[in-house]
Design a protein around this motif. Structure first.
Motif, mmCIF file in Angstrom:
data_model
loop_
_atom_site.group_PDB
_atom_site.id
_atom_site.type_symbol
_atom_site.label_atom_id
_atom_site.label_comp_id
_atom_site.label_asym_id
_atom_site.label_seq_id
_atom_site.Cartn_x
_atom_site.Cartn_y
_atom_site.Cartn_z
ATOM 1 N N PHE A 71 0.757 -1.141 -0.046
ATOM 2 C CA PHE A 71 0.002 0.050 -0.052
ATOM 3 C C PHE A 71 0.763 1.294 0.020
ATOM 4 O O PHE A 71 0.676 2.142 -0.750
ATOM 5 C CB PHE A 71 -0.808 -0.099 1.193
ATOM 6 C CG PHE A 71 -1.977 1.128 1.359
ATOM 7 C CD1 PHE A 71 -3.028 1.052 0.603
ATOM 8 C CD2 PHE A 71 -1.528 2.293 2.087
ATOM 9 C CE1 PHE A 71 -3.779 2.115 0.812
ATOM 10 C CE2 PHE A 71 -2.387 3.233 2.322
ATOM 11 C CZ PHE A 71 -3.830 3.405 1.553
ATOM 12 N N ASP A 72 1.915 1.337 0.815
ATOM 13 C CA ASP A 72 2.763 2.486 0.948
ATOM 14 C C ASP A 72 3.482 2.629 -0.390
ATOM 15 O O ASP A 72 3.799 3.642 -1.021
ATOM 16 C CB ASP A 72 3.660 2.350 2.090
ATOM 17 C CG ASP A 72 3.253 2.677 3.469
ATOM 18 O OD1 ASP A 72 2.138 3.014 3.473
ATOM 19 O OD2 ASP A 72 3.720 1.855 4.396
ATOM 20 N N ARG A 73 3.981 1.828 -1.029
ATOM 21 C CA ARG A 73 4.625 1.614 -2.191
ATOM 22 C C ARG A 73 3.673 2.392 -3.482
ATOM 23 O O ARG A 73 4.146 2.935 -4.242
ATOM 24 C CB ARG A 73 5.179 0.360 -2.627
ATOM 25 C CG ARG A 73 6.066 0.161 -3.973
ATOM 26 C CD ARG A 73 6.629 -1.073 -4.213
ATOM 27 N NE ARG A 73 5.466 -2.107 -4.103
ATOM 28 C CZ ARG A 73 4.786 -2.500 -4.991
ATOM 29 N NH1 ARG A 73 4.591 -1.860 -6.334
ATOM 30 N NH2 ARG A 73 3.915 -3.524 -4.967
ATOM 31 N N ARG A 74 2.711 1.713 -3.520
ATOM 32 C CA ARG A 74 1.631 2.275 -4.452
ATOM 33 C C ARG A 74 1.193 3.619 -4.280
ATOM 34 O O ARG A 74 1.080 4.528 -5.372
ATOM 35 C CB ARG A 74 0.579 1.362 -4.533
ATOM 36 C CG ARG A 74 0.780 -0.140 -5.300
ATOM 37 C CD ARG A 74 -0.259 -0.969 -4.685
ATOM 38 N NE ARG A 74 0.235 -2.485 -5.369
ATOM 39 C CZ ARG A 74 -0.105 -3.579 -4.728
ATOM 40 N NH1 ARG A 74 -1.094 -3.728 -4.029
ATOM 41 N NH2 ARG A 74 -0.063 -4.640 -5.491
ATOM 42 N N CYS A 75 0.961 4.105 -2.995
ATOM 43 C CA CYS A 75 0.833 5.475 -2.896
ATOM 44 C C CYS A 75 2.192 6.442 -3.300
ATOM 45 O O CYS A 75 1.777 7.256 -4.210
ATOM 46 C CB CYS A 75 0.545 5.749 -1.260
ATOM 47 S SG CYS A 75 -0.796 5.243 -0.761
ATOM 48 N N ALA A 76 3.159 5.916 -3.006
ATOM 49 C CA ALA A 76 4.529 6.654 -3.579
ATOM 50 C C ALA A 76 4.575 6.524 -4.825
ATOM 51 O O ALA A 76 5.015 7.773 -5.533
ATOM 52 C CB ALA A 76 5.566 5.882 -2.846
ATOM 53 N N GLU A 77 4.138 5.440 -5.505
ATOM 54 C CA GLU A 77 4.082 5.444 -7.069
ATOM 55 C C GLU A 77 3.390 6.321 -7.817
ATOM 56 O O GLU A 77 3.620 7.023 -8.665
ATOM 57 C CB GLU A 77 3.865 3.825 -7.412
ATOM 58 C CG GLU A 77 4.343 3.640 -8.857
ATOM 59 C CD GLU A 77 5.790 3.658 -9.121
ATOM 60 O OE1 GLU A 77 6.413 4.302 -9.973
ATOM 61 O OE2 GLU A 77 6.552 2.853 -8.029
ATOM 62 N N ILE A 78 2.219 6.540 -7.162
ATOM 63 C CA ILE A 78 1.179 7.510 -7.734
ATOM 64 C C ILE A 78 1.876 8.959 -7.601
ATOM 65 O O ILE A 78 1.877 9.664 -8.809
ATOM 66 C CB ILE A 78 -0.221 7.647 -6.974
ATOM 67 C CG1 ILE A 78 -1.082 6.370 -6.764
ATOM 68 C CG2 ILE A 78 -1.038 9.030 -7.371
ATOM 69 C CD1 ILE A 78 -1.924 6.152 -5.985
ATOM 70 N N ALA A 79 2.451 9.471 -6.567
ATOM 71 C CA ALA A 79 3.245 10.607 -6.658
ATOM 72 C C ALA A 79 4.546 10.676 -7.567
ATOM 73 O O ALA A 79 4.406 11.713 -8.407
ATOM 74 C CB ALA A 79 3.709 10.858 -5.087
ATOM 75 N N ARG A 80 5.041 9.595 -7.768
ATOM 76 C CA ARG A 80 6.150 9.683 -8.528
ATOM 77 C C ARG A 80 5.850 9.446 -10.005
ATOM 78 O O ARG A 80 6.503 10.387 -10.938
ATOM 79 C CB ARG A 80 7.081 8.310 -8.318
ATOM 80 C CG ARG A 80 8.282 8.014 -9.168
ATOM 81 C CD ARG A 80 9.107 6.669 -8.693
ATOM 82 N NE ARG A 80 9.350 6.859 -7.393
ATOM 83 C CZ ARG A 80 8.816 5.728 -6.707
ATOM 84 N NH1 ARG A 80 7.925 5.075 -7.090
ATOM 85 N NH2 ARG A 80 9.180 5.735 -5.319
ATOM 86 N N GLN A 81 4.850 8.643 -10.472
ATOM 87 C CA GLN A 81 4.268 8.820 -11.754
ATOM 88 C C GLN A 81 3.907 10.233 -12.247
ATOM 89 O O GLN A 81 4.023 10.662 -13.205
ATOM 90 C CB GLN A 81 3.331 7.689 -12.025
ATOM 91 C CG GLN A 81 3.916 6.204 -11.843
ATOM 92 C CD GLN A 81 5.063 5.853 -12.794
ATOM 93 O OE1 GLN A 81 5.310 6.551 -13.896
ATOM 94 N NE2 GLN A 81 6.100 4.984 -12.534
ATOM 95 N N THR A 82 3.232 10.965 -11.295
ATOM 96 C CA THR A 82 2.606 12.049 -11.657
ATOM 97 C C THR A 82 3.727 13.119 -11.703
ATOM 98 O O THR A 82 3.510 13.984 -12.712
ATOM 99 C CB THR A 82 1.523 12.659 -10.341
ATOM 100 O OG1 THR A 82 0.630 11.676 -10.217
ATOM 101 C CG2 THR A 82 1.075 13.830 -10.780
ATOM 102 N N ALA A 83 4.502 13.140 -11.183
ATOM 103 C CA ALA A 83 5.832 14.026 -11.081
ATOM 104 C C ALA A 83 6.441 13.927 -12.505
ATOM 105 O O ALA A 83 6.587 14.725 -13.330
ATOM 106 C CB ALA A 83 6.703 13.885 -10.161
ATOM 107 N N GLN A 84 6.725 12.588 -13.077
ATOM 108 C CA GLN A 84 7.244 12.355 -14.377
ATOM 109 C C GLN A 84 6.333 12.912 -15.411
ATOM 110 O O GLN A 84 6.780 13.224 -16.412
ATOM 111 C CB GLN A 84 7.698 10.848 -14.134
ATOM 112 C CG GLN A 84 8.856 10.646 -13.232
ATOM 113 C CD GLN A 84 9.179 9.082 -13.156
ATOM 114 O OE1 GLN A 84 8.783 8.372 -14.282
ATOM 115 N NE2 GLN A 84 9.768 8.530 -12.238
#
Length: 308
Positions: A6-19
């Motif tokens: 869950f934590d990894r996927r939340c971080a992934e949302i932020a990372r992919q959005t920034a990219q």
């Protein structure tokens, strides 16, 4: 209590959005998006930002019934836009979504598009995959290289394959060949050393058919039916073999996360397989397909029901 996935996927949302924001910030909003025929870049960004805000509302309000998703599927008409401002809007929505997901945690109960699945963990995974796939669309639109970590791509592939046991993916259709039958199995292998070995750009596989209908978000009128099995939010971990077997020989498809001989096998990197399953263009030589390609085409088209 939260979980590493869950934590990894939340971080992934932020990372992919920034990219994604970095890709579009200096681009022309009217740039066509090949992966989503009929859309331009501004519409793509508004779709992703609308999806983030839709899910943020669901989680924030602990919705127990369907929430209208007009902002997701009814994107703005074609118009010139300030992409820097639109990128800031996108980033703001993703930040709000991630904050609400983390505040709720996977133990909360919220409405999702799948009967019997009520955890925000579903939405964390869904939005991570949604944003990743549309970053690929944006990269293609602006002529940039698309890369993804194996972990993120494998998780998105696993989610896509997890929908295979819902009736819309295999129930008989008038005038259409049967999906289920003796000897019908499909293997997907993204383990190290499983990269393509010289196939054609599509390996004789289904054509890329993305577009607004292939947005990556299940449309309200086309969500898996209650007769289907609940979707698991688990996936192979970072060190697990990245292999899947879809067994179509029984009364309903069964997904196994294992390697086994099959009627048709697709070998590719996680990123190439992700693009292939989502109907996006795949780089030349990225797929190695052996076996019954007609079965692969039939299954791939039917299993994409939730993107239509």
């Amino acid at each position: 209590m939260t979980t590493p996935d869950f934590d990894r996927r939340c971080a992934e949302i932020a990372r992919q959005t920034a990219q994604l924001r970095d890709l579009v910030e200096g681009a022309d909003a009217l740039t066509p998006v090949p992966g989503c025929p009929g859309w331009h870049l501004g519409q793509l960004v508004r779709h992703v930002g609308g999806a983030h805000r839709w899910v943020e509302e669901i989680v924030r309000t602990r919705a127990t019934r369907e929430v209208p998703d007009d902002a997701v599927n009814e994107v703005a008409p074609r118009r010139a836009e300030d992409m820097a401002a639109l990128g800031a809007w996108l980033d703001e929505g993703a930040g709000r979504l991630v904050a609400e997901l983390r505040a709720a945690g996977p133990g909360a109960r919220v409405w999702t598009v799948l009967p019997g699945v009520t955890s925000p963990a579903f939405w964390a995974r869904r939005m991570a995959g949604e944003t990743l796939v549309h970053r690929a669309d944006a990269a293609l639109a602006v002529g940039a290289e698309f890369t993804a970590t194996d972990e993120a791509a494998r998780d998105a592939v696993d989610e896509w394959l997890s929908f295979c046991d819902h009736p819309e993916a295999y129930a008989p259709l008038p005038g259409s060949p049967a999906v289920l039958g003796p000897g019908r199995t499909l293997a997907f292998d993204t383990a190290p050393g499983a990269a393509a070995g010289g196939g054609s750009p599509t390996g004789g596989a289904p054509p890329a058919d993305g577009g607004p209908a292939a947005s990556g978000s299940p449309a309200p009128g086309n969500t898996p039916s209650a007769a289907g099995h609940p979707l698991t939010c688990d996936a192979p971990g970072p060190t697990a073999p990245a292999r899947w077997l879809v067994d179509l020989t029984g009364d309903a498809p069964v997904l196994h996360r294992t390697a086994a001989p099959a009627a048709v096998t697709v070998r590719a990197t996680p990123t190439a397989l992700l693009l292939f399953l989502y109907g996006r263009p795949v780089p030349d030589g990225s797929l190695d397909i052996t076996g019954d390609r007609d079965l692969l085409t039939l299954w791939r088209d039917r299993a994409a029901f939730w993107l239509t």
